[in-house]
Design an enzyme around this catalytic site. Structure first.
Site, PDB file in Angstrom:
ATOM      1  N   GLU A  23       0.829  -1.207   0.000  1.00 59.99           N
ATOM      2  CA  GLU A  23       0.000   0.000   0.000  1.00 59.99           C
ATOM      3  C   GLU A  23       0.867   1.262   0.000  1.00 59.99           C
ATOM      4  OE1 GLU A  23      -3.665  -0.032   2.214  1.00 59.99           O
ATOM      5  OE2 GLU A  23      -3.124   1.909   3.075  1.00 59.99           O
ATOM      6  N   TYR A  55      -6.659   7.115  -0.523  1.00 57.79           N
ATOM      7  CA  TYR A  55      -7.385   8.319  -0.928  1.00 57.79           C
ATOM      8  C   TYR A  55      -7.317   9.298   0.224  1.00 57.79           C
ATOM      9  CZ  TYR A  55     -10.994  10.952  -3.365  1.00 57.79           C
ATOM     10  OH  TYR A  55     -11.688  11.914  -4.060  1.00 57.79           O
ATOM     11  N   ALA A  57      -7.573  12.770   2.766  1.00 66.19           N
ATOM     12  CA  ALA A  57      -8.691  13.360   3.499  1.00 66.19           C
ATOM     13  C   ALA A  57      -9.233  14.602   2.784  1.00 66.19           C
ATOM     14  CB  ALA A  57      -8.244  13.719   4.904  1.00 66.19           C
ATOM     15  N   ASP A 115     -12.579   8.773   7.455  1.00 66.64           N
ATOM     16  CA  ASP A 115     -12.698   9.311   8.819  1.00 66.64           C
ATOM     17  C   ASP A 115     -13.111  10.772   8.770  1.00 66.64           C
ATOM     18  OD1 ASP A 115     -12.040   7.114  10.477  1.00 66.64           O
ATOM     19  OD2 ASP A 115      -9.964   7.279   9.795  1.00 66.64           O
ATOM     20  N   ASP A 167     -19.277  -5.426  14.288  1.00 66.52           N
ATOM     21  CA  ASP A 167     -18.339  -5.062  13.227  1.00 66.52           C
ATOM     22  C   ASP A 167     -18.224  -6.190  12.190  1.00 66.52           C
ATOM     23  OD1 ASP A 167     -16.875  -2.779  12.550  1.00 66.52           O
ATOM     24  OD2 ASP A 167     -14.995  -3.793  13.014  1.00 66.52           O
ATOM     25  N   LYS A 174     -20.906  -5.857   3.776  1.00 64.68           N
ATOM     26  CA  LYS A 174     -20.137  -5.305   2.660  1.00 64.68           C
ATOM     27  C   LYS A 174     -19.853  -6.411   1.631  1.00 64.68           C
ATOM     28  CE  LYS A 174     -17.080  -2.993   5.452  1.00 64.68           C
ATOM     29  NZ  LYS A 174     -16.099  -1.977   5.930  1.00 64.68           N
ATOM     30  N   GLN A 185      -7.054  -3.474   9.020  1.00 62.85           N
ATOM     31  CA  GLN A 185      -6.307  -2.443   9.735  1.00 62.85           C
ATOM     32  C   GLN A 185      -5.054  -3.096  10.316  1.00 62.85           C
ATOM     33  OE1 GLN A 185      -5.413   0.486  10.084  1.00 62.85           O
ATOM     34  NE2 GLN A 185      -7.402   1.353  10.677  1.00 62.85           N
TER      35      GLN A 185
END
Ligand code: FAD
Length: 296
Positions: A23, A55, A57, A115, A167, A174, A185
């Site tokens: 990433e 992407y 903020a 976020d 969660d 999804k 994460q």
């Protein structure tokens, strides 16, 4: 290991291939840009199954995600995954960005809520005319084009989720909406990852869940970031790294060793691959590869 033209990450994993992926984030300036392309060039030799570009903020880096992933698709042998978040965008804007991705030849997207601009612990408020949850962005992308979709997963639970079970329900939703794979994460206890996989499988969902790996190269920075995103650095790991206090090289080496041990545990326990948070540098990832005896 590479997906190659027309092959999806899902298909690669379904055939039993192990996925190694990297990433990157869009850099802010020219020097950062150079560092990014050097890292991409170095890591390309390892034929990762995909590379993803986050992407931002807001501000100028957002257009860069489209530009960088487009260039990766055009100029390298790599399969790019472009991230997209709901933050600050109306539905129409999100549709137009998805169209830009398709126009750049980008097939794989990582779809997230994002976020709040005041940080991960601030209250989430949807943009007027925008979306509230990542699952809605998955639905939108499915209705918009022929995308192969990845989503986020949280071994320790998302910090604002009611529980780890709630969660897992979200991740299952999804997947049912069309996500084909998930990336987690950062986390430091293998068991948290295995428990997440079990919870999701118990919900009848079989998408591959790739563990996200972040070596602890700067203990204080990782602990601060961990507090924000709900990732705990276990006390035994803090002790192992702190034992080398005053010797930065030894602290770094311990962080790499800890990451390599986690990678080994995850692969031995059936993880379908490893996703490395590179911070736009290749060095730490290559050190972990060396510790795992992975070569080109
Ligand atoms: P969601 O799946 O929408 O979940 C957000 C919260 O809402 C969770 O607490 C969830 O439990 C809850 N929730 C979801 N649906 C429902 C529902 N129907 N009812 C009730 N509660 C619900 N951020 C960026 O800004 N850019 C990036 O490129 C980026 N890339 C990332 C890549 C990965 C692999 C990961 C793990 C995270 C990434 N993030 C990125 C951070 C991510 O945007 C944040 O963690 C964000 O807070 C959650 O995003 P999500 O897609 O998981 O949201």
């Amino acid at each position: 290991m590479a997906t190659g033209p027309g092959r999806s990450i899902r298909d690669l994993l379904a055939q039993g291939g192990r996925s190694f992926s990297f990433e990157f984030f869009p850099p802010k300036d020219e020097a950062g840009e150079q560092q990014l392309w050097e890292a991409i060039e170095t890591l390309e030799a390892y034929r990762p199954s995909f590379v993803s570009v986050t992407y931002g903020a807001g501000g100028g880096t957002r257009d860069k995600t489209i530009a960088i992933t487009g260039r990766i698709a055009r100029d390298t042998s790599l399969t790019p995954v472009a991230h997209l978040t709901c933050v600050g965008h109306t539905r129409a804007e999100l549709e137009s960005i998805l169209d830009s991705y398709a126009g750049e030849g980008i097939e794989h997207v990582m779809l997230l809520r994002g976020d709040p601009s005041d940080g991960p612990r601030a209250e989430w408020v949807a943009t007027d005319g925008g979306l509230t949850y990542a699952v809605e962005l998955v639905e939108l992308a499915r209705s918009r084009g022929d995308f192969r979709i990845g989503v986020a997963a949280f071994p320790e639970g998302h910090p604002s989720a009611a529980s780890r079970d709630a969660d897992a329900d979200v991740l299952a939703a999804k997947a049912r909406a069309g996500a084909e794979f998930a990336v987690t994460q950062m986390f430091f206890r293998g068991q948290d990852y295995f428990d997440l996989v079990e919870r999701v499988r118990a919900r009848g969902v079989d998408i591959p869940i790739l563990p996200g790996i972040m070596p602890i190269l700067n203990l204080n920075a990782i602990r601060r970031q961990g507090e924000l995103i709900g990732t705990e650095v276990p006390t035994d790991l803090v002790a192992r790294i702190s034992a080398h206090d005053g010797d930065p090289a030894a602290m770094r080496a311990e962080g790499i060793a800890i990451a390599a041990e986690l990678c080994e545990e995850l692969l031995a326990g059936g993880a379908p691959g490893l996703h490395f948070y590179t911070l736009n540098r290749s060095k730490a990832t290559l050190e972990i590869f060396a510790a795992l005896n992975l070569t080109v």
